[in-house]
Design an enzyme around this catalytic site. Structure first.
Site, PDB file in Angstrom:
ATOM      1  N   ASP A   1     -13.570  -3.439 -10.399  1.00 49.38           N
ATOM      2  CA  ASP A   1     -12.701  -2.277 -10.570  1.00 49.38           C
ATOM      3  C   ASP A   1     -13.308  -1.431 -11.690  1.00 49.38           C
ATOM      4  OD1 ASP A   1     -10.721  -0.443 -11.327  1.00 49.38           O
ATOM      5  OD2 ASP A   1      -9.074  -1.793 -10.818  1.00 49.38           O
TER       6      ASP A   1
ATOM      7  N   TYR B   1      -4.992  -4.493 -14.299  1.00 48.10           N
ATOM      8  CA  TYR B   1      -3.939  -3.511 -14.083  1.00 48.10           C
ATOM      9  C   TYR B   1      -2.714  -4.269 -13.537  1.00 48.10           C
ATOM     10  CZ  TYR B   1      -1.256   0.017 -11.641  1.00 48.10           C
ATOM     11  OH  TYR B   1      -0.236   0.797 -11.181  1.00 48.10           O
TER      12      TYR B   1
ATOM     13  N   ARG C   1      -6.714   9.501  10.772  1.00 47.54           N
ATOM     14  CA  ARG C   1      -6.565   8.132  10.227  1.00 47.54           C
ATOM     15  C   ARG C   1      -7.897   7.381  10.259  1.00 47.54           C
ATOM     16  NH1 ARG C   1      -4.857   4.073  13.107  1.00 47.54           N
ATOM     17  NH2 ARG C   1      -3.372   5.282  14.325  1.00 47.54           N
TER      18      ARG C   1
ATOM     19  N   LYS D   1      -7.104   8.375 -11.396  1.00 42.20           N
ATOM     20  CA  LYS D   1      -7.351   8.462 -12.827  1.00 42.20           C
ATOM     21  C   LYS D   1      -8.478   9.461 -13.113  1.00 42.20           C
ATOM     22  CE  LYS D   1      -4.203   5.240 -12.589  1.00 42.20           C
ATOM     23  NZ  LYS D   1      -4.470   3.813 -12.578  1.00 42.20           N
TER      24      LYS D   1
HETATM   25  C1  PLP Z   1      -4.019   2.673 -11.840  1.00 41.71           C
HETATM   26  C2  PLP Z   1      -4.943   1.559 -11.610  1.00 41.71           C
HETATM   27  C3  PLP Z   1      -5.002   0.916 -10.368  1.00 41.71           C
HETATM   28  C4  PLP Z   1      -4.067   1.264  -9.216  1.00 41.71           C
HETATM   29  O1  PLP Z   1      -4.360   2.509  -8.690  1.00 41.71           O
HETATM   30  P1  PLP Z   1      -3.261   3.469  -7.978  1.00 41.71           P
HETATM   31  O2  PLP Z   1      -4.067   4.686  -7.666  1.00 41.71           O
HETATM   32  O3  PLP Z   1      -2.168   3.693  -8.964  1.00 41.71           O
HETATM   33  O4  PLP Z   1      -2.792   2.748  -6.762  1.00 41.71           O
HETATM   34  C5  PLP Z   1      -5.948  -0.076 -10.207  1.00 41.71           C
HETATM   35  N1  PLP Z   1      -6.775  -0.445 -11.198  1.00 41.71           N
HETATM   36  C6  PLP Z   1      -6.731   0.151 -12.407  1.00 41.71           C
HETATM   37  C7  PLP Z   1      -7.668  -0.305 -13.479  1.00 41.71           C
HETATM   38  C8  PLP Z   1      -5.811   1.157 -12.664  1.00 41.71           C
HETATM   39  O5  PLP Z   1      -5.762   1.714 -13.879  1.00 41.71           O
END
Ligand code: PLP
Length: 398
Positions: free
Chosen positions: A187, A115, A62, A212
């Site tokens: 992000d 998102y 952890r 992603k």
């Molecule tokens: C999918 C996504 C998230 C969230 O991520 P998870 O891995 O699903 O928790 C945050 N920001 C963007 C731009 C995303 O496409």
């Protein structure tokens, strides 16, 4: 002998080698998966010293683990940051950063096209701890300046934004953040460091849904934060350790493996997306197409300024609104009707009723997520096959 990392290497080399060389103890060229919860101490004294931070070493997964570390090291290199910290999901990474920087009574100034999960965190969940998020139209930086007050602890932007592909000027936001003595968090999920490196444009912290493009194969959920070493160390020893949203060693390993092909995947995603966007642009059943690589994108100049490529995400509005969009999504054969993005497979979805259904109906239109908007994550299949599939599916709209 294949174990020295040279930080002058170009990004595609770093994608392959950035996690470090072969394993010194066994010679294993593949990164081992340290599938363990705990680590033995050499002696009682060594254990105590590791706990006190006087000696390097692993304690418990952890807190840290060599497979997680290999992924973190590589992400720090790729983003040009000092350090990185992996999380169990993109949302764990994003919420972790905000919890590390804010306490009750504080606020965040954020761009408004986000998102759907981030929007829900900002408007529903964080207010329960008295942390408010002011979502403003970040395409005009003046809105961000206006929203900042003495309780603002960070600026948060998503660019290109999910799902509209609107852009925000990172360098401009970085100047504003600096002037107010607060960090800028970006992000970078849509671009990946292969096409956009926010830290080099003045941002302080980068977050990703590694689920992603970083993983790239649709086989894991993960997140990562990149930034200054001091911030990352603090994030690890407070939020990650105490909230516990860690990544598993297996998932960290899948990301290290995914990153090896990031450069060639992104090139192919981009080449395919541009072909698809150009095809859709002139299709009689398509009202508008959003792709930063199109000269018709309202922020194409900004895209060229802050990105080295335009990525693989294309959004478009079909004529006939939601009903026409549904016909299209039900008719695709090669493309999969599913949320998530950045996979080698092409994926299609309807943001208004799926990923972004967390927005109130009246807010959806305000941030550009119209009823007829369809989001397409263009995969690495042959572009002609993707276009043929769209063509037969669009033909079914009447
Ligand atoms: C999918 C996504 C998230 C969230 O991520 P998870 O891995 O699903 O928790 C945050 N920001 C963007 C731009 C995303 O496409």
């Amino acid at each position: 002998m294949g174990h020295k990392i040279n930080d002058q290497w170009k990004i595609s080399t770093m994608c392959v080698h950035g996690s470090g060389g072969y394993d010194k103890s066994t010679g294993s060229v593949g990164k081992p998966i340290y599938q363990t919860s705990t680590f033995a101490f050499e002696s009682a004294r060594a254990g105590a010293e590791i706990f006190l931070g006087e000696r390097e070493g692993y304690v418990y997964t952890r807190i840290s683990n060599p497979t997680q570390e290999a992924f973190e090291k590589e992400m720090a290199f790729l983003e040009g940051g000092e350090a990185a910290l992996a999380f169990g999901s993109g949302m764990a990474a994003i919420s972790g950063v905000i919890m590390a920087l804010c306490k009750n009574g504080d606020n965040v100034v954020s761009s408004d096209t986000l998102y759907g999960g981030s929007h829900q965190l900002f408007t529903e969940t964080l207010p329960r701890w008295d942390i408010t998020v002011k979502e403003v139209d970040g395409t005009n930086c003046k809105n961000i300046v206006k929203a900042i007050d003495e309780k603002t602890r960070l600026i948060y932007i998503e660019t290109p934004a999910n799902p509209t592909l609107t852009l925000i000027d990172i360098a401009e936001c970085a100047k504003i953040a600096k002037k107010h003595g607060i960090p800028l968090v970006v992000d970078n999920t849509f671009s990946t460091p292969y096409f956009q490196q926010p830290l080099k444009l003045g941002a302080d912290i980068v977050v990703h849904s590694a689920t992603k493009y970083i993983g790239g194969h649709g086989d894991t959920v993960a997140g990562v934060v990149v930034g200054h070493k001091e911030f990352i160390d603090n994030l690890r020893m407070s939020i990650l350790r105490d909230m516990g949203g860690i990544i598993s060693p297996l998932n960290a390993w899948l990301l290290v493996r995914g990153l090896k092909t990031l450069a060639i995947r992104m090139e192919r995603h981009q080449a395919n997306a541009l072909k698809v966007a150009k095809y859709l642009q002139f299709h009689p059943k398509v009202k508008s197409v959003f792709y930063p690589g199109l000269t018709t994108h309202p922020q194409h100049a900004l895209a060229k300024k802050q990105m080295s490529g335009f990525g693989g995400m294309v959004s478009f509005e079909v004529k006939g609104g939601r009903k026409a969009g549904e016909t299209l999504m039900n008719a695709v054969e090669l493309i999969t009707l599913a949320v998530s993005l950045g996979d080698v497979d092409s994926l299609i979805e309807h943001p208004g009723s799926m990923t972004h259904s967390t927005y109130a109906p009246e807010d959806l239109e305000a941030v550009g997520i119209t009823e007829g908007l369809v989001r397409l994550s263009v995969g690495i299949e042959d572009a002609e096959d993707i276009i043929n599939d769209l063509s037969q599916a669009l033909a079914q709209i009447n």
